[in-house]
Design a protein around this motif. Structure first.
Motif, PDB file in Angstrom:
ATOM      1  N   SER A 177       0.848  -1.193   0.000  1.00  0.00           N
ATOM      2  CA  SER A 177       0.000   0.000   0.000  1.00  0.00           C
ATOM      3  C   SER A 177       0.879   1.238   0.000  1.00  0.00           C
ATOM      4  O   SER A 177       2.078   1.160   0.280  1.00  0.00           O
ATOM      5  N   PRO A 178       0.296   2.401  -0.294  1.00  0.00           N
ATOM      6  CA  PRO A 178       1.099   3.638  -0.267  1.00  0.00           C
ATOM      7  C   PRO A 178       1.747   3.897   1.088  1.00  0.00           C
ATOM      8  O   PRO A 178       2.849   4.442   1.159  1.00  0.00           O
ATOM      9  N   ASN A 179       1.071   3.511   2.144  1.00  0.00           N
ATOM     10  CA  ASN A 179       1.641   3.732   3.480  1.00  0.00           C
ATOM     11  C   ASN A 179       2.857   2.850   3.738  1.00  0.00           C
ATOM     12  O   ASN A 179       3.716   3.191   4.560  1.00  0.00           O
ATOM     13  N   ASP A 180       2.917   1.700   3.065  1.00  0.00           N
ATOM     14  CA  ASP A 180       4.030   0.776   3.265  1.00  0.00           C
ATOM     15  C   ASP A 180       5.228   1.096   2.374  1.00  0.00           C
ATOM     16  O   ASP A 180       6.333   0.607   2.627  1.00  0.00           O
ATOM     17  N   GLU A 181       5.008   1.873   1.324  1.00  0.00           N
ATOM     18  CA  GLU A 181       6.077   2.131   0.351  1.00  0.00           C
ATOM     19  C   GLU A 181       6.812   3.425   0.650  1.00  0.00           C
ATOM     20  O   GLU A 181       6.197   4.449   0.994  1.00  0.00           O
ATOM     21  N   SER A 182       8.135   3.388   0.499  1.00  0.00           N
ATOM     22  CA  SER A 182       8.967   4.599   0.504  1.00  0.00           C
ATOM     23  C   SER A 182       9.524   4.763  -0.895  1.00  0.00           C
ATOM     24  O   SER A 182      10.304   3.926  -1.355  1.00  0.00           O
ATOM     25  N   PRO A 183       9.104   5.812  -1.620  1.00  0.00           N
ATOM     26  CA  PRO A 183       9.527   5.948  -3.022  1.00  0.00           C
ATOM     27  C   PRO A 183      11.044   5.979  -3.157  1.00  0.00           C
ATOM     28  O   PRO A 183      11.732   6.747  -2.471  1.00  0.00           O
ATOM     29  N   GLY A 184      11.566   5.149  -4.017  1.00  0.00           N
ATOM     30  CA  GLY A 184      12.990   5.113  -4.260  1.00  0.00           C
ATOM     31  C   GLY A 184      13.419   6.148  -5.281  1.00  0.00           C
ATOM     32  O   GLY A 184      12.577   6.785  -5.929  1.00  0.00           O
ATOM     33  N   PRO A 185      14.736   6.342  -5.438  1.00  0.00           N
ATOM     34  CA  PRO A 185      15.224   7.277  -6.469  1.00  0.00           C
ATOM     35  C   PRO A 185      14.847   6.776  -7.852  1.00  0.00           C
ATOM     36  O   PRO A 185      14.654   5.580  -8.068  1.00  0.00           O
ATOM     37  N   VAL A 186      14.747   7.687  -8.789  1.00  0.00           N
ATOM     38  CA  VAL A 186      14.341   7.301 -10.127  1.00  0.00           C
ATOM     39  C   VAL A 186      15.379   6.401 -10.782  1.00  0.00           C
ATOM     40  O   VAL A 186      15.040   5.553 -11.610  1.00  0.00           O
ATOM     41  N   ASP A 187      16.656   6.532 -10.406  1.00  0.00           N
ATOM     42  CA  ASP A 187      17.732   5.692 -10.945  1.00  0.00           C
ATOM     43  C   ASP A 187      18.526   5.079  -9.796  1.00  0.00           C
ATOM     44  O   ASP A 187      18.893   5.781  -8.847  1.00  0.00           O
ATOM     45  N   THR A 188      18.806   3.778  -9.910  1.00  0.00           N
ATOM     46  CA  THR A 188      19.565   3.062  -8.875  1.00  0.00           C
ATOM     47  C   THR A 188      20.463   2.018  -9.531  1.00  0.00           C
ATOM     48  O   THR A 188      20.091   1.426 -10.560  1.00  0.00           O
ATOM     49  N   ILE A 189      21.636   1.793  -8.936  1.00  0.00           N
ATOM     50  CA  ILE A 189      22.539   0.721  -9.364  1.00  0.00           C
ATOM     51  C   ILE A 189      22.837  -0.152  -8.148  1.00  0.00           C
ATOM     52  O   ILE A 189      23.334   0.346  -7.133  1.00  0.00           O
ATOM     53  N   LEU A 190      22.520  -1.436  -8.239  1.00  0.00           N
ATOM     54  CA  LEU A 190      22.748  -2.368  -7.141  1.00  0.00           C
ATOM     55  C   LEU A 190      23.958  -3.237  -7.451  1.00  0.00           C
ATOM     56  O   LEU A 190      24.029  -3.873  -8.512  1.00  0.00           O
ATOM     57  N   HIS A 191      24.895  -3.287  -6.515  1.00  0.00           N
ATOM     58  CA  HIS A 191      26.097  -4.108  -6.694  1.00  0.00           C
ATOM     59  C   HIS A 191      25.749  -5.586  -6.546  1.00  0.00           C
ATOM     60  O   HIS A 191      25.013  -5.984  -5.634  1.00  0.00           O
ATOM     61  N   LEU A 192      26.261  -6.415  -7.455  1.00  0.00           N
ATOM     62  CA  LEU A 192      26.042  -7.863  -7.413  1.00  0.00           C
ATOM     63  C   LEU A 192      27.339  -8.524  -6.953  1.00  0.00           C
ATOM     64  O   LEU A 192      28.325  -8.545  -7.702  1.00  0.00           O
ATOM     65  N   PRO A 193      27.384  -9.056  -5.738  1.00  0.00           N
ATOM     66  CA  PRO A 193      28.609  -9.713  -5.244  1.00  0.00           C
ATOM     67  C   PRO A 193      29.030 -10.858  -6.158  1.00  0.00           C
ATOM     68  O   PRO A 193      28.184 -11.546  -6.741  1.00  0.00           O
ATOM     69  N   ALA A 194      30.321 -11.066  -6.258  1.00  0.00           N
ATOM     70  CA  ALA A 194      30.841 -12.103  -7.161  1.00  0.00           C
ATOM     71  C   ALA A 194      30.347 -13.487  -6.793  1.00  0.00           C
ATOM     72  O   ALA A 194      30.110 -14.334  -7.667  1.00  0.00           O
ATOM     73  N   ASN A 195      30.127 -13.745  -5.475  1.00  0.00           N
ATOM     74  CA  ASN A 195      29.701 -15.082  -5.070  1.00  0.00           C
ATOM     75  C   ASN A 195      28.242 -15.370  -5.389  1.00  0.00           C
ATOM     76  O   ASN A 195      27.768 -16.482  -5.189  1.00  0.00           O
ATOM     77  N   THR A 196      27.508 -14.361  -5.877  1.00  0.00           N
ATOM     78  CA  THR A 196      26.115 -14.590  -6.272  1.00  0.00           C
ATOM     79  C   THR A 196      25.982 -14.820  -7.774  1.00  0.00           C
ATOM     80  O   THR A 196      24.879 -15.098  -8.255  1.00  0.00           O
TER      81      THR A 196
END
Length: 497
Positions: free
Chosen positions: A126-145
């Motif tokens: 629901s809107p109350n549960d969500e915190s809007p994220g930035p329009v652009d994001t980069i997530l690091h993927l660890p090598a072991n994954t």
């Protein structure tokens, strides 16, 4: 060097072309068109390919294939299953770290091969549960994954603060998709190289606004509005490269950009009409602008509405400019070429049109807006202050001498001018009205884009109502008088003895 005809393009002619910005804007536009691809960093071989993507209401399925260009979430919440394939060279300990790039109006939580690797804001049911994220994001993927072959990204998505007029919650283009793997970077904002065209044009537009405001260019007010609207749009465009704002702000930025470009689209035909000495009813301008801005904000995807508006107003502007050329306004050819460049940009990749192509295409138009133009009705000062008594007419290769006092009016007739004499005779001349006006005494004035009149032969200025006027000449001839010229003609008639 000889200036005799037949020797090809002479140096003086080339200098005039360059000094009057006939060639330079197109060279600059060509360079800017290639600049983003030249500046964009190469991701190298350390990338993965997206091979399938599906959506479900639950994290366990069932899964349904989706089109990322039409991605919407039922109830503004859902799960996406994206499968990427990786080469062996991208999964070793020596490989460059990989990042998952997410761009769009949504919040997300990502599990990569079963392990949580990060969030884009906080998704919620629901809107109350969500915190809007930035329009652009980069997530690091660890090598072991990472593993060679197929890798699964399970992404929880929510978009309670999205803009419903947009076609998709996922942003990007073919060159910069909003869901992709690439070498990891701590810089989450859009690369400035992607916005190279609007960034450089923004600087040119600031200069143009100053030039237009400080010099006497033709139709200064309309030219100033056009340049200012483009400056606002380009500033809103490049803002994304300087600040990764929360996605809930996206409509503010997009709305400002689209409204500025809609103002540009609405003003353009009025500017070209004024250059063609065609008067469009002034009351139409605010009505057109209000209607355009309202449609931009309410009727659908803002960029689609603006693109459609430009498809309407640019051809209309081209038609008006062609009309002005036929009426003898020769410097309108530069405007026609600029509009042709803008027209061509409309048929290119629509995804990149507002990010790059539009700003490249307006460079020739910018040169026109900043270029002073002598209005056709202005007479040059004669060196000897003498008043010509005769006019040598060029007609079908023959010369004919006319007494200027016998000329009542001159009407533009395609590539010719029809000179009407007091005895009822008509003589054709193979020069445009603009050129003939410079050869006549100041008793002659432009009454209409297609008419010159001898003010000494005017017997009456008549108002026909609804903003229409005409001049009655001594032989009973009636000449139309446009609202553009009625003030000047009335003033000069009061000064005619």
């Amino acid at each position: 060097m000889s200036n005799a005809p037949g020797n090809g393009l002479q140096i003086p002619t080339l200098k005039r072309l360059l000094s009057s910005w006939v060639v330079a804007p197109y060279i600059i536009a060509t360079l800017l068109l290639a600049l983003p691809s030249l500046l964009r960093p190469v991701d190298g071989e350390n990338t993965g390919e997206l091979i399938s993507v599906a959506l479900s209401k639950q994290s366990t399925g069932p899964w349904q294939s989706i089109d990322l260009n039409r991605l919407q979430l039922p109830d503004n919440h859902g799960w996406m299953r994206a499968v990427f394939t990786l080469p062996v060279s991208s999964t070793t300990s020596e490989s460059t770290p990989l990042g998952l790039y997410l761009s769009g109006t949504f919040s997300a939580r990502v599990l990569w091969n079963g392990e949580e690797v990060g969030q884009k804001g906080v998704p919620g049911l629901s809107p109350n549960d969500e915190s809007p994220g930035p329009v652009d994001t980069i997530l690091h993927l660890p090598a072991n994954t990472l593993s060679p072959g197929n890798n699964v990204a399970l992404i929880e998505l929510s978009s309670h603060f999205r803009q419903h007029s947009l076609n998709t919650i996922l942003h990007g283009s073919e060159t910069l998709p909003g869901l992709r793997l690439a070498s990891y970077s701590a810089e989450t904002r859009r690369p400035i190289s992607y916005y190279a065209a609007p960034l450089l044009i923004f600087a040119l537009l600031l200069v143009a606004v100053f030039v237009i405001a400080s010099t006497s260019v033709h139709q200064q007010t309309l030219a100033l509005i056009l340049a200012t609207a483009l400056a606002v749009a380009s500033a809103a465009e490049i803002f994304r490269a300087f600040y990764a704002y929360p996605y809930s702000w996206h409509m503010l930025r997009l709305g400002l950009l689209a409204c500025a470009l809609m103002v540009f689209a609405c003003i353009l035909p009025f500017y070209t009409a004024r250059r063609a000495d065609i008067v469009l009813p002034t009351i139409l301008l605010p009505a057109v602008m209000i209607s355009g801005i309202t449609a931009t904000l309410l009727a659908g995807p803002p960029q689609d509405i603006v693109h459609a508006a430009l498809w309407l107003t640019v051809p209309v502007s081209v038609a008006l400019t062609i009309s002005s050329i036929r009426s003898g306004i020769s410097d309108s050819r530069m405007l026609l070429c600029a509009l042709g460049c803008l027209m061509f940009s409309l048929v290119l990749d629509k995804d990149l049109f507002f990010d790059q192509y539009l700003y490249v295409a307006v460079i020739p138009l910018l040169a026109v807006l900043c270029r002073p133009r002598v209005a056709p009705e202005v007479h040059p000062v004669m060196k000897n202050d003498s008043i010509p008594e005769r006019l040598i007419v060029n007609s079908a290769g023959r010369k004919k001498v006319l007494d200027i006092s016998a000329i009542l009016s001159i009407q533009g007739a395609g590539n010719y001018a029809e000179i009407k004499l007091a005895d009822g005779e008509s003589v054709l001349d193979d020069r445009p009205l603009k050129q003939l006006l410079t050869l006549l005494p100041k008793s002659f004035a432009r009454a209409h884009r297609s008419y010159l009149v001898n003010l000494e032969e005017v017997k009456e200025l008549r108002s026909l109502g609804a903003g229409k006027y005409e001049l009655l000449l001594s032989d009973g001839q009636r000449c139309p008088l446009s609202r553009t010229h009625v003030g000047e003609v009335r003033e000069r008639l009061s000064q005619t003895p």
